[in-house]
Scaffold this active site. Sequence first.
Site, PDB file in Angstrom:
ATOM      1  N   SER A  97      16.615 -29.327   8.016  1.00 11.70           N
ATOM      2  CA  SER A  97      17.923 -28.749   8.344  1.00 11.70           C
ATOM      3  C   SER A  97      18.745 -28.672   7.059  1.00 11.70           C
ATOM      4  CB  SER A  97      18.647 -29.606   9.384  1.00 11.70           C
ATOM      5  OG  SER A  97      17.947 -29.591  10.604  1.00 11.70           O
ATOM      6  N   LYS A 171      20.301 -23.679  14.155  1.00 15.57           N
ATOM      7  CA  LYS A 171      20.258 -25.149  14.211  1.00 15.57           C
ATOM      8  C   LYS A 171      21.665 -25.730  14.121  1.00 15.57           C
ATOM      9  CE  LYS A 171      18.981 -29.437  14.122  1.00 15.57           C
ATOM     10  NZ  LYS A 171      18.007 -30.038  13.205  1.00 15.57           N
ATOM     11  N   LYS A 239      25.656 -34.567   8.246  1.00 15.50           N
ATOM     12  CA  LYS A 239      25.284 -33.509   7.298  1.00 15.50           C
ATOM     13  C   LYS A 239      25.269 -32.148   7.987  1.00 15.50           C
ATOM     14  CE  LYS A 239      21.213 -32.311   6.962  1.00 15.50           C
ATOM     15  NZ  LYS A 239      19.739 -32.170   6.859  1.00 15.50           N
TER      16      LYS A 239
END
Length: 307
Positions: A97, A171, A239
């Site tokens: 990711s 995502k 994050k």
Amino acid sequence: MAIAHVTLIGTGLMGGPMARNIAKAGFAVTVWNRTLGKAEALADVATVAADPRAAVAKADAVITMVDNSPVVTEIYFGSEGVVEAAPEGTLFIDMSSIQPTVARDHAAAIEAAGGRHLDAPVSGGEKGAIEGTLAIMAGGRQDDYDDAERLLAAMGRPTLVGVHGAGQVAKLANQVIVAVTIGAVSEAMLLAQEGGCDPAALRTALMGGFATSRILDLHGERMAERNWVPGGPLALQLKDIENALEVARAAGLRLPLTEVARDAFHALTHEMDMGRHDHAAYLRWLEAINPGKRLGSGPDREPVMTG
């Protein structure tokens, strides 16, 4: 191009079981990990390479499953240099990711070097990786996706969502929903307890109604049991939220619920030192801002800190 030989780089919490499912599907698998012991644990189903360049020497496809953009960039183009070391035409599938802009930059550089690229991040956590039920969001060219579809299907349910970088945007959208919903489930369970409900019974009662979700099912159970051993670590959730807000700012958007969730995950990671706890530990932040309130009465099951 048919894919037979697959190299997987990054055999941690997610990558390890993903490699096992790829091997189970009949692909020849080579693995490499910076911590060699994690790769050696897969020696029963894969060839363990001593270095990344050797790992990709015969690869038709190279999967990366690592922590963040700098690590992917280093593996691709830095001292590891797997893009240079791989055969021409190799399909690089980054399932980490990372920022969408970085994924697009990687795609352009890999194509300029004679390779191919898909960004294909996943959702479903360790459980999904083990069971081969990950949601896989791919960005890239249709023909590259077609070549990779059987490989991706060995790990879960793949969908081509758009051009290079689109998988990463999908995502981030997923992580926005996850983060906000974890917050909502935490608040609902603490509210219900303080109003006289048993938290575990509440979760059972709500399943099947409009509040049903994987978050209520899996993370609601974690909260009721106070189990903070990570399926998805807080630091990685933070994050992803930061990356989502960066994309939002570039698009001229405000995402107020996401901003509140980001603040909570930031406090948990940097002020409460819980970055390696499961992201269901959002509940711990909620308890911290409500002194004297605590969900359930059992002990906390903390993650094992290994340096």
